[in-house]
Design a protein around this motif. Structure first.
Motif, PDB file in Angstrom:
ATOM      1  N   LYS A  21      14.075   0.618  -2.471  1.00 55.07           N
ATOM      2  CA  LYS A  21      14.647  -0.304  -3.736  1.00 55.07           C
ATOM      3  C   LYS A  21      13.596  -0.490  -4.747  1.00 55.07           C
ATOM      4  CE  LYS A  21      17.109  -4.360  -5.295  1.00 55.07           C
ATOM      5  NZ  LYS A  21      17.409  -5.608  -4.612  1.00 55.07           N
ATOM      6  N   VAL A  22      12.296  -1.013  -4.234  1.00 62.02           N
ATOM      7  CA  VAL A  22      11.205  -1.234  -5.329  1.00 62.02           C
ATOM      8  C   VAL A  22      10.687   0.203  -5.806  1.00 62.02           C
ATOM      9  CG1 VAL A  22       8.666  -1.843  -5.438  1.00 62.02           C
ATOM     10  CG2 VAL A  22      10.395  -3.437  -4.192  1.00 62.02           C
ATOM     11  N   LEU A  23      10.656   1.298  -5.159  1.00 61.25           N
ATOM     12  CA  LEU A  23      10.115   2.451  -5.666  1.00 61.25           C
ATOM     13  C   LEU A  23      11.072   3.072  -6.490  1.00 61.25           C
ATOM     14  CD1 LEU A  23       8.785   4.043  -2.073  1.00 61.25           C
ATOM     15  CD2 LEU A  23       7.587   3.653  -4.261  1.00 61.25           C
ATOM     16  N   LYS A  24      12.457   2.674  -6.497  1.00 59.31           N
ATOM     17  CA  LYS A  24      13.340   3.417  -7.370  1.00 59.31           C
ATOM     18  C   LYS A  24      13.380   2.473  -8.822  1.00 59.31           C
ATOM     19  CE  LYS A  24      16.725   5.282  -4.053  1.00 59.31           C
ATOM     20  NZ  LYS A  24      18.207   5.221  -3.448  1.00 59.31           N
ATOM     21  N   GLU A  25      13.442   1.413  -8.451  1.00 63.05           N
ATOM     22  CA  GLU A  25      13.301   0.371  -9.772  1.00 63.05           C
ATOM     23  C   GLU A  25      12.155   0.267 -10.583  1.00 63.05           C
ATOM     24  OE1 GLU A  25      14.797  -3.563  -8.200  1.00 63.05           O
ATOM     25  OE2 GLU A  25      16.592  -2.871  -7.783  1.00 63.05           O
ATOM     26  N   LEU A  45       0.838  -1.168  -0.093  1.00 65.64           N
ATOM     27  CA  LEU A  45      -0.171  -0.053  -0.032  1.00 65.64           C
ATOM     28  C   LEU A  45       0.771   0.997  -0.051  1.00 65.64           C
ATOM     29  CD1 LEU A  45      -2.768   1.398   0.277  1.00 65.64           C
ATOM     30  CD2 LEU A  45      -2.605   1.264   2.707  1.00 65.64           C
ATOM     31  N   TYR A  46       2.037   1.112   0.776  1.00 67.02           N
ATOM     32  CA  TYR A  46       2.660   2.437   0.846  1.00 67.02           C
ATOM     33  C   TYR A  46       3.317   2.554  -0.533  1.00 67.02           C
ATOM     34  CZ  TYR A  46       2.423   3.338   5.926  1.00 67.02           C
ATOM     35  OH  TYR A  46       2.050   3.573   7.040  1.00 67.02           O
ATOM     36  N   ALA A  47       3.935   1.212  -1.072  1.00 73.36           N
ATOM     37  CA  ALA A  47       4.672   1.618  -2.272  1.00 73.36           C
ATOM     38  C   ALA A  47       3.913   2.049  -3.384  1.00 73.36           C
ATOM     39  CB  ALA A  47       5.116  -0.014  -2.912  1.00 73.36           C
ATOM     40  N   ASN A  48       2.549   1.765  -3.332  1.00 70.28           N
ATOM     41  CA  ASN A  48       1.658   2.317  -4.492  1.00 70.28           C
ATOM     42  C   ASN A  48       1.293   3.647  -4.040  1.00 70.28           C
ATOM     43  OD1 ASN A  48       1.179  -0.234  -5.768  1.00 70.28           O
ATOM     44  ND2 ASN A  48      -0.542  -0.824  -4.472  1.00 70.28           N
ATOM     45  N   MET A  49       1.116   4.172  -2.859  1.00 69.81           N
ATOM     46  CA  MET A  49       0.711   5.453  -2.536  1.00 69.81           C
ATOM     47  C   MET A  49       1.861   6.488  -2.856  1.00 69.81           C
ATOM     48  SD  MET A  49      -0.239   7.092   0.952  1.00 69.81           S
ATOM     49  CE  MET A  49       1.567   6.667   1.841  1.00 69.81           C
TER      50      MET A  49
END
Length: 194
Positions: free
Chosen positions: A87-91, A53-57
């Motif tokens: 890392k997921v957010l950057k990639e 949820l945080y990653a999507n937001m």
């Protein structure tokens, strides 16, 4: 509050931060950005937010508003999980304005100063929301198990987003917060073997 004759204005904590912590925070944060503090988790699993949820937001906000800088706060033990999220957010989302605050400063005093000097806080039902409320910093509370109005209803600049479900055990089959079940297991989840 009404039953005990407590006035809403008395319900907001009066907070102070440490001057030395404030100086460090003011050197660390980028005042040219809109600085948003994110509490990675709450202290209880029932109030936790899934990292996806945080990653999507963060991805949605970060892509649309590149001037926003996110400071993700957690415990020292959560630092690796926060690194994985960043890392997921950057990639995947190409969002680069994220700081793992818990990796550098995991003590509460530094986090209190960070909140005091930020532009807003996004958090599950946690102490960081109450710190932000005490400093009258804008808050977005992410709620599921407890109604947000009950927890942050008296703070200025506070918005609660309640996760509601169409529970077959709710009154009149209306959308309800999971708080309806209290601390017991969800009867609907048990019935559906979830």
């Amino acid at each position: 509050a009404e039953k005990f004759f407590v006035k809403p204005k008395d319900m907001n904590p009066k907070l102070q931060s440490d001057e030395e912590h404030d100086k460090i925070v003011l050197r660390e944060i980028d005042k040219s950005k809109t600085n948003i503090v994110i509490a990675f988790q709450s202290s209880a699993l029932i109030r936790a937010i899934h990292p996806d949820l945080y990653a999507n937001m963060i991805a949605e906000i970060g892509v649309d508003y590149p001037n926003v800088k996110f400071y993700i706060c957690g415990t020292k033990n959560q630092s690796k999980q926060v690194d994985e999220l960043i890392k997921v957010l950057k990639e995947q989302a190409k969002v680069f304005n994220c700081v793992n605050w818990s990796k550098k400063y995991s003590d509460l005093g530094m986090t209190i100063s960070l909140i005091k000097h930020s532009n807003g806080v996004i958090s599950p039902d946690s102490g960081l929301l109450h710190v932000a409320g005490g400093f009258e910093i804008p808050v977005i509370g992410l709620y599921g198990a407890f109604p947000s109005k009950l927890r942050i209803g008296y703070y200025k600049n506070a918005i609660g987003l309640d996760s509601m479900s169409n529970c077959i055990f709710g009154e009149g089959n209306e959308y309800k917060s999971c708080f309806q079940h209290g601390v017991n297991s969800c009867k609907s989840a048990i019935k559906n073997a979830e």
